[in-house]
Enzyme design. Sequence first.
Site, PDB file in Angstrom:
ATOM      1  N   HIS A   1       4.205 -21.438  28.261  1.00 47.14           N
ATOM      2  CA  HIS A   1       3.318 -20.696  27.359  1.00 47.14           C
ATOM      3  C   HIS A   1       2.033 -21.478  27.122  1.00 47.14           C
ATOM      4  O   HIS A   1       1.874 -22.582  27.638  1.00 47.14           O
ATOM      5  CB  HIS A   1       4.039 -20.400  26.021  1.00 47.14           C
ATOM      6  CG  HIS A   1       3.979 -21.528  25.026  1.00 47.14           C
ATOM      7  ND1 HIS A   1       3.789 -21.326  23.680  1.00 47.14           N
ATOM      8  CD2 HIS A   1       4.060 -22.877  25.192  1.00 47.14           C
ATOM      9  CE1 HIS A   1       3.770 -22.499  23.062  1.00 47.14           C
ATOM     10  NE2 HIS A   1       3.939 -23.444  23.942  1.00 47.14           N
TER      11      HIS A   1
ATOM     12  N   CYS B   1      -2.587 -27.611  23.422  1.00 40.67           N
ATOM     13  CA  CYS B   1      -1.620 -26.558  23.794  1.00 40.67           C
ATOM     14  C   CYS B   1      -2.294 -25.337  24.410  1.00 40.67           C
ATOM     15  O   CYS B   1      -1.617 -24.362  24.756  1.00 40.67           O
ATOM     16  CB  CYS B   1      -0.809 -26.138  22.563  1.00 40.67           C
ATOM     17  SG  CYS B   1      -0.010 -27.529  21.772  1.00 40.67           S
TER      18      CYS B   1
ATOM     19  N   HIS C   1       1.728 -24.831  29.706  1.00 38.85           N
ATOM     20  CA  HIS C   1       2.731 -25.903  29.698  1.00 38.85           C
ATOM     21  C   HIS C   1       4.094 -25.324  29.327  1.00 38.85           C
ATOM     22  O   HIS C   1       4.192 -24.154  28.961  1.00 38.85           O
ATOM     23  CB  HIS C   1       2.325 -27.007  28.712  1.00 38.85           C
ATOM     24  CG  HIS C   1       2.304 -26.537  27.292  1.00 38.85           C
ATOM     25  ND1 HIS C   1       1.258 -25.811  26.763  1.00 38.85           N
ATOM     26  CD2 HIS C   1       3.210 -26.649  26.304  1.00 38.85           C
ATOM     27  CE1 HIS C   1       1.520 -25.522  25.500  1.00 38.85           C
ATOM     28  NE2 HIS C   1       2.702 -26.004  25.195  1.00 38.85           N
TER      29      HIS C   1
ATOM     30  N   HIS D   1       8.313 -25.759  27.669  1.00 39.30           N
ATOM     31  CA  HIS D   1       9.253 -26.392  26.733  1.00 39.30           C
ATOM     32  C   HIS D   1      10.660 -25.922  27.077  1.00 39.30           C
ATOM     33  O   HIS D   1      10.842 -24.852  27.661  1.00 39.30           O
ATOM     34  CB  HIS D   1       9.010 -25.934  25.289  1.00 39.30           C
ATOM     35  CG  HIS D   1       7.675 -26.251  24.745  1.00 39.30           C
ATOM     36  ND1 HIS D   1       7.332 -27.494  24.278  1.00 39.30           N
ATOM     37  CD2 HIS D   1       6.579 -25.476  24.565  1.00 39.30           C
ATOM     38  CE1 HIS D   1       6.090 -27.472  23.836  1.00 39.30           C
ATOM     39  NE2 HIS D   1       5.593 -26.252  24.009  1.00 39.30           N
TER      40      HIS D   1
ATOM     41  N   HIS E   1      12.949 -19.289  32.064  1.00 39.72           N
ATOM     42  CA  HIS E   1      12.216 -19.453  33.330  1.00 39.72           C
ATOM     43  C   HIS E   1      11.174 -18.358  33.546  1.00 39.72           C
ATOM     44  O   HIS E   1      10.997 -17.857  34.655  1.00 39.72           O
ATOM     45  CB  HIS E   1      13.185 -19.563  34.520  1.00 39.72           C
ATOM     46  CG  HIS E   1      13.858 -20.907  34.560  1.00 39.72           C
ATOM     47  ND1 HIS E   1      14.818 -21.274  33.649  1.00 39.72           N
ATOM     48  CD2 HIS E   1      13.675 -21.967  35.370  1.00 39.72           C
ATOM     49  CE1 HIS E   1      15.211 -22.508  33.911  1.00 39.72           C
ATOM     50  NE2 HIS E   1      14.528 -22.960  34.941  1.00 39.72           N
TER      51      HIS E   1
ATOM     52  N   GLU F   1      11.356 -26.147  19.478  1.00 40.67           N
ATOM     53  CA  GLU F   1      10.462 -26.263  20.632  1.00 40.67           C
ATOM     54  C   GLU F   1      10.596 -27.719  21.089  1.00 40.67           C
ATOM     55  O   GLU F   1       9.884 -28.596  20.615  1.00 40.67           O
ATOM     56  CB  GLU F   1       9.042 -25.936  20.164  1.00 40.67           C
ATOM     57  CG  GLU F   1       8.050 -25.690  21.257  1.00 40.67           C
ATOM     58  CD  GLU F   1       6.658 -25.477  20.683  1.00 40.67           C
ATOM     59  OE1 GLU F   1       6.201 -24.334  20.665  1.00 40.67           O
ATOM     60  OE2 GLU F   1       6.017 -26.459  20.251  1.00 40.67           O
TER      61      GLU F   1
HETATM   62 ZN   LIG Z   1       3.877 -25.438  23.642  1.00 42.78          ZN
END
Ligand SMILES: [Zn+2]
Length: 163
Positions: free
Chosen positions: A18, A26, A30, A32, A68, A145
């Site tokens: 996201h 952010c 990237h 998580h 994914h 997260e």
């Molecule tokens: Zn993030």
Amino acid sequence: MWIELDGWMAKLRFSACHLIPHHPKCGRLHGHTYAVNVRVHGTRTGEFIIDFELLKEMIAQICSRLDHHVIVAENDPRIRITKNDDSVVIDIGEKRYQLPIEDIAFIPIDSTSAESLCIYVAGELARMIETSDLDVSRLEVRIDEGIGQGAGCMIDLDDGVSL
Ligand SMILES: [Zn+2]
């Protein structure tokens, strides 16, 4: 009384990609690994408030929609989404991303922050629980997260949704 599931320990996790538009760090695409932690308050119907296995199945179903995938918040006013046959163009200010449509999970939220993802997951889970015969009064969901940071929300099922 309540029961609870720790998403890390019970393997209620998903890995996803996201970004947070215009955020200095952010704002770049990237990923998580997220964990979904849930507490369900209610009255026992027979032995259980809700069978752990049933609750885990419900949460796993929601996780699999996101796992994914690149999560895109459909209602984010900061992004412009153009869907083509098999790809999607996402414009965020000066940035343009083109991605295969099958890689994206479009979610009807206004951001892909942990807070917004938590509201989405809690809402989906509340809908599943409400269609059952279970006597559940409150649902608490926390989305982690990564390890050590997360966002939580609560839904009172007796008086409708209050996030
Ligand atoms: Zn993030």
